[in-house]
Design an enzyme around this catalytic site. Sequence first.
Site, PDB file in Angstrom:
ATOM      1  N   LYS A 116       0.854  -1.092   0.026  1.00  0.00           N
ATOM      2  CA  LYS A 116      -0.134   0.010   0.095  1.00  0.00           C
ATOM      3  C   LYS A 116       0.743   1.215   0.154  1.00  0.00           C
ATOM      4  O   LYS A 116       0.465   2.338  -0.837  1.00  0.00           O
ATOM      5  CB  LYS A 116      -1.152   0.121   1.078  1.00  0.00           C
ATOM      6  N   LYS A 199     -10.769  -8.267 -12.665  1.00  0.00           N
ATOM      7  CA  LYS A 199     -11.803  -8.148 -11.582  1.00  0.00           C
ATOM      8  C   LYS A 199     -12.698  -7.288 -11.755  1.00  0.00           C
ATOM      9  O   LYS A 199     -12.667  -6.317 -12.043  1.00  0.00           O
ATOM     10  CB  LYS A 199     -10.775  -8.139 -10.189  1.00  0.00           C
ATOM     11  N   LYS A 202     -15.208  -1.697  -8.292  1.00  0.00           N
ATOM     12  CA  LYS A 202     -15.693  -0.343  -8.393  1.00  0.00           C
ATOM     13  C   LYS A 202     -15.017   0.814  -8.996  1.00  0.00           C
ATOM     14  O   LYS A 202     -15.541   1.829  -9.412  1.00  0.00           O
ATOM     15  CB  LYS A 202     -16.187  -0.002  -6.980  1.00  0.00           C
TER      16      LYS A 202
END
Length: 334
Positions: A116, A199, A202
């Site tokens: 991250k 995948k 959103k």
Amino acid sequence: MAMRIVSGIQPTGNLHLGNYLGAIRNWVRMQDEMPADGECLFFLADLHAITVHNDPAMLAANIREMAATIIACGIDPARAILFRQRHVPAHAELSWLLNGTARIGWLNRMTQFKEKSGKNREGASVGLFAYPVLQAADVLLYQATHVPVGDDQKQHLELARDIATKFNADTGTDLFTLPDPIIPPAAARIMSLRDGTAKMSKSDPSDASRIALTDDADTIAAKIRKAKSDADALPATAAELADRPEARNLVGIYAALAGVTPDQVLATHAGQGFGSFKPALADLAVETLSPIRDRLLTFRADPAELDRLLADGAARARTLAAPTLAAAYSALGL
Ligand code: ATP
Ligand code: MG
């Protein structure tokens, strides 16, 4: 000891079929299978959400939307304890106490922080680094016996167990229960309707790539009709779909919605082309998602009721958390 499951999810908007089949439905199953003397605690990880940049107005809206979606998908706030992390200050308090136990060397090994923070490690927030300590507090606070973990979370649960073990040893107590992982039953991984190798997400710019949980029946049917597929008929076994990512995805979605395996879907649909399989899939998707959408729209129209349910869940969570937090302070001599 009675079974107690604790699990959190970050609040996001724009929830889609992949989020439902891959995440929220697992919660519903755990709730439905929980023995009468056990307890499920599900929370919106809003304190975790601020470890990366967030637009405050967007975050507030996403928290409500996520809560509404979770209840619409079948979490029953009368059975499971559903709450916002921020409404139970004991999460933040215990997290600070556990910062005294967790070692920098342990956190340095967390692969999720490395991923991250990427190349900008020095510019990442301290919160992002300490994130797994808050996660440890989230579950240890409630003496969780079981925590559902996907592959990406195994390391964090292991850390929570290490923190609990060290805290207990350092203070000469057996305060914290060591939670065991529950590996969710092969959670469905739903792919984009436009690209069977990507995948469903959103953040995909194409709205046609995903079925949103707020899509109406016509929109769902149209998206499935236009979904990328191929010209061949469906084979008799899932193994034969290996080189047909779009076909495999559509069969996989059907299987996940129906609660059967892809082989079972093919046992009844082998030989069909997509001209007839897609309408069958659309019917099944509409049948499953329409009641969820209806409940979601009801909550959107009545945010006060949603807030009431979340406040009630938080009150129950605070009651469960209080003795462990008090014992942790006292074990440390505070
Ligand atoms: P982003 O693209 O921003 O990463 P997302 O669509 O992947 O968003 P997340 O908020 O990252 O959604 O994920 C929420 C939960 O839904 C996670 O548990 C994640 O594993 C699950 N999930 C997300 N997308 C899918 C998918 N396509 N199939 C199955 N599960 C999914
Ligand atoms: Mg994601």
